[in-house]
Design a protein around this motif. Sequence first.
Motif, PDB file in Angstrom:
ATOM      1  N   UNK A  11       0.830  -1.215   0.000  1.00  0.00           N
ATOM      2  CA  UNK A  11       0.000   0.000   0.000  1.00  0.00           C
ATOM      3  C   UNK A  11       0.861   1.261   0.000  1.00  0.00           C
ATOM      4  N   UNK A  12       1.922   1.282   0.786  1.00  0.00           N
ATOM      5  CA  UNK A  12       2.776   2.472   0.832  1.00  0.00           C
ATOM      6  C   UNK A  12       3.501   2.715  -0.489  1.00  0.00           C
ATOM      7  N   UNK A  13       3.842   1.653  -1.193  1.00  0.00           N
ATOM      8  CA  UNK A  13       4.442   1.815  -2.519  1.00  0.00           C
ATOM      9  C   UNK A  13       3.442   2.468  -3.472  1.00  0.00           C
ATOM     10  N   UNK A  14       2.194   2.028  -3.411  1.00  0.00           N
ATOM     11  CA  UNK A  14       1.153   2.630  -4.252  1.00  0.00           C
ATOM     12  C   UNK A  14       0.923   4.093  -3.867  1.00  0.00           C
ATOM     13  N   UNK A  15       0.915   4.368  -2.568  1.00  0.00           N
ATOM     14  CA  UNK A  15       0.717   5.749  -2.092  1.00  0.00           C
ATOM     15  C   UNK A  15       1.825   6.647  -2.622  1.00  0.00           C
ATOM     16  N   UNK A  16       3.088   6.214  -2.491  1.00  0.00           N
ATOM     17  CA  UNK A  16       4.213   7.030  -2.959  1.00  0.00           C
ATOM     18  C   UNK A  16       4.107   7.305  -4.456  1.00  0.00           C
ATOM     19  N   UNK A  17       3.706   6.294  -5.209  1.00  0.00           N
ATOM     20  CA  UNK A  17       3.566   6.457  -6.657  1.00  0.00           C
ATOM     21  C   UNK A  17       2.418   7.411  -6.984  1.00  0.00           C
ATOM     22  N   UNK A  18       1.312   7.306  -6.244  1.00  0.00           N
ATOM     23  CA  UNK A  18       0.190   8.227  -6.450  1.00  0.00           C
ATOM     24  C   UNK A  18       0.567   9.663  -6.084  1.00  0.00           C
ATOM     25  N   UNK A  19       1.354   9.834  -5.040  1.00  0.00           N
ATOM     26  CA  UNK A  19       1.804  11.185  -4.674  1.00  0.00           C
ATOM     27  C   UNK A  19       2.629  11.775  -5.811  1.00  0.00           C
ATOM     28  N   UNK A  20       3.513  10.963  -6.390  1.00  0.00           N
ATOM     29  CA  UNK A  20       4.276  11.428  -7.553  1.00  0.00           C
ATOM     30  C   UNK A  20       3.335  11.807  -8.695  1.00  0.00           C
ATOM     31  N   UNK A  21       2.275  11.033  -8.874  1.00  0.00           N
ATOM     32  CA  UNK A  21       1.299  11.305  -9.924  1.00  0.00           C
ATOM     33  C   UNK A  21       0.599  12.634  -9.683  1.00  0.00           C
TER      34      UNK A  21
END
Length: 160
Positions: A11-21
């Motif tokens: 989940x945290x990997x997805x969150x970090x990627x979404x923040x970059x998005x």
Amino acid sequence: MTQHNETTTTLNTLIATLIDSVEGYQKSAGDVDNPRYADLFNARARERQQAITGLQAAVAAAGGNPEDDGSVMGTVHRAFQSLREVVSTRDDAAIIAEIERGEDYLKEKFEAALRHADLSPEARDAVNKAWDSVKAGHDEMSALKHGTERHSPAGSSYTN
């Protein structure tokens, strides 16, 4: 690794990627010439922020510490670094193409997470809800890219 750790890591990997998005969309909104694109990018950024909030809640519910900053990891960072470089050209078609490339990357990350068998039901529900935003954004940016390619001005420096 325990299920709890695997779940929060995923989940945290997805969150970090979404923040970059979100950051990529916000930067692009300020740099495109077409106000329609700027509105679209800002709306996508807001929608992604809601997806982040849902995933952060799932991490907290799983007993983890939710990610609250974008990624500085190699692959994730590089996926959006190209966007930052293209944005400086202020070429709308090139910006859209790079956003679509980032969306492809994001879609792959979510598809991998959804194949992950060890997610708790709550985590899977949060990923599925965020996936709706990712899938819609990917499809929209892909359609926009292909429409821009067909209608780009003759003087555009964008090539595919």
